[in-house]
Scaffold this active site. Structure first.
Site, PDB file in Angstrom:
ATOM      1  N   ASP A   1       6.732   5.558   5.560  1.00  0.00           N
ATOM      2  CA  ASP A   1       5.307   5.635   5.890  1.00  0.00           C
ATOM      3  C   ASP A   1       4.884   7.102   5.963  1.00  0.00           C
ATOM      4  O   ASP A   1       5.710   7.980   6.181  1.00  0.00           O
ATOM      5  CB  ASP A   1       5.044   5.006   7.263  1.00  0.00           C
ATOM      6  CG  ASP A   1       5.039   3.479   7.214  1.00  0.00           C
ATOM      7  OD1 ASP A   1       5.048   2.900   6.121  1.00  0.00           O
ATOM      8  OD2 ASP A   1       5.020   2.867   8.304  1.00  0.00           O
TER       9      ASP A   1
ATOM     10  N   ARG B   1       3.247   4.269  -2.619  1.00  0.00           N
ATOM     11  CA  ARG B   1       2.173   3.474  -2.011  1.00  0.00           C
ATOM     12  C   ARG B   1       0.973   4.404  -1.786  1.00  0.00           C
ATOM     13  O   ARG B   1       1.101   5.445  -1.147  1.00  0.00           O
ATOM     14  CB  ARG B   1       2.643   2.917  -0.666  1.00  0.00           C
ATOM     15  CG  ARG B   1       1.525   2.207   0.103  1.00  0.00           C
ATOM     16  CD  ARG B   1       1.892   2.006   1.571  1.00  0.00           C
ATOM     17  NE  ARG B   1       3.079   1.191   1.750  1.00  0.00           N
ATOM     18  CZ  ARG B   1       3.807   1.189   2.872  1.00  0.00           C
ATOM     19  NH1 ARG B   1       3.480   1.965   3.888  1.00  0.00           N
ATOM     20  NH2 ARG B   1       4.873   0.423   2.973  1.00  0.00           N
TER      21      ARG B   1
END
Ligand SMILES: Cc1cc2nc3c(=O)[nH]c(=O)nc-3n(C[C@H](O)[C@H](O)[C@H](O)COP(=O)(O)OP(=O)(O)OC[C@H]3O[C@@H](n4cnc5c(N)ncnc54)[C@H](O)[C@@H]3O)c2cc1C
Length: 311
Positions: A137, A187
């Site tokens: 992340d 992402r």
């Protein structure tokens, strides 16, 4: 203004205590979070897999302030990966994990990066054993360089390690170009932290335009783009860019958060798109919940009304 206030509340110990102890919090949390334990995460992953959705599981926690806690988060991932594998959920990367480096030691002062790097290697090794992948992340902009550096080092051994780039950061087009390489899993999201104007676009339209520019770079490159957004316009644009780049379905994927637009998740999967649900679990849900509230005034209004009437 509400968004800024909620993002600031995410940092406040007093607000945190109030929210964590309010009975109503539990029901709001349940919508976004799988539960508190490994078994909850595995059960929810199996349900999503049964509905034809891929999953990335996140053990909630961030800004870990001591080594023992950072090790405990690493251990939780090792246990989780084994449990997902035992349940037959990791095959072909159907269920993978997402990791916040600040939860595994990045925020621990001078040695933070070294500790986070070691833990990232250990989690990737467990993921390789389980036959799946990991995505790092991305957190606030002060951590972007060190996260990308750790990504680069770990990818030397585990080239499938995924990264997250945030379209609201002015630097991100450049980062997309750097990361658009063969096998590179990236992402792209809008970005969820309160960032200063010096580093981030603050106007929604500017963030959206940046998202499209970045996605064009990723789609036309040789990597594997992962489009993380609930925005209907952007979802359409991602589909069009994939077609333009002649990418087949499965040559990229959509990613949405657990509890957000669940009908859209199933609609996209029904069209043959690869859809991955970001599924958080664990005790440390406060910061995560506050960012979800900040994104959607309707969620925040519902939550605040419930707090006032029952609190
Ligand atoms: C899989 C995934 C992983 C992520 N990882 C990170 C990360 O590592 N780092 C990071 O900073 N951020 C991350 N994010 C969060 C992201 O940055 C955004 O804050 C979040 O996704 C909201 O942006 P959005 O693209 O959905 O658009 P928004 O601008 O929030 O929403 C756009 C539109 O989507 C629709 N929508 C949004 N929410 C709802 C809802 N609850 N119900 C119905 N419609 C809705 C509405 O039409 C809305 O106008 C991640 C998001 C996802 C989906």
């Amino acid at each position: 203004m509400l968004r800024q206030a909620l993002l600031q509340a995410a940092q406040s110990t007093q607000v945190r205590q109030l929210v964590e102890t309010a009975p109503v919090s539990r029901s709001v949390v349940r919508r976004f979070v799988a539960g508190t334990g490994t078994a909850d995460a595995v059960r929810a992953t199996a349900d999503l897999a049964g509905a034809g959705l891929a999953v990335t599981v996140d053990h909630l926690g961030e800004d870990t302030v001591d080594l023992a806690a950072a090790r405990a988060v690493r251990d939780a991932y090792l246990v989780l990966l084994r449990a997902l594998d035992d349940a037959g959920l990791t095959e072909g990367g159907a269920a993978e994990v997402s990791v916040k480096l600040s939860a595994v030691g990045q925020a621990l002062g001078r040695d933070g990066n070294k500790i986070a790097l070691e833990h990232a290697f250990e989690i990737c090794s467990a993921a390789a054993t389980a036959g799946t992948t990991v995505t790092l992340d991305m957190e606030d902009h002060t951590t972007t360089d060190s996260t990308l550096e750790i990504l680069r080092e770990v990818r030397g051994e585990y080239p499938w390690l995924g990264a997250v780039l945030q379209a609201y950061l002015r630097r991100t087009e450049g980062d997309c170009r750097d990361l658009a390489r063969p096998g590179s899993r990236v992402r792209l999201c809008k970005g969820a932290y309160a960032e200063p104007e010096s580093v981030a676009y603050r106007v929604a339209g500017e963030v959206d335009r940046s998202y499209v520019r970045c996605m064009k770079i990723l789609m036309s490159g040789p990597g594997y783009p992962m489009a993380a957004t609930h925005d209907p316009r952007l979802i359409d644009i991602v589909g069009a860019l994939a077609a333009q780049a002649r990418r087949p379905q499965g040559g990229y994927e959509f990613q949405l958060l657990h509890g957000v637009r669940p009908a859209e998740q199933l609609r996209l999967a029904g069209l043959g798109e690869k859809v991955r649900v970001y599924l958080p679990y664990g005790q440390e849900w406060y910061g995560y919940l506050m960012r979800r509230m900040a994104e959607r005034p309707a969620n925040a209004a519902f939550f605040l009304r419930s707090l006032i009437s029952k609190g």
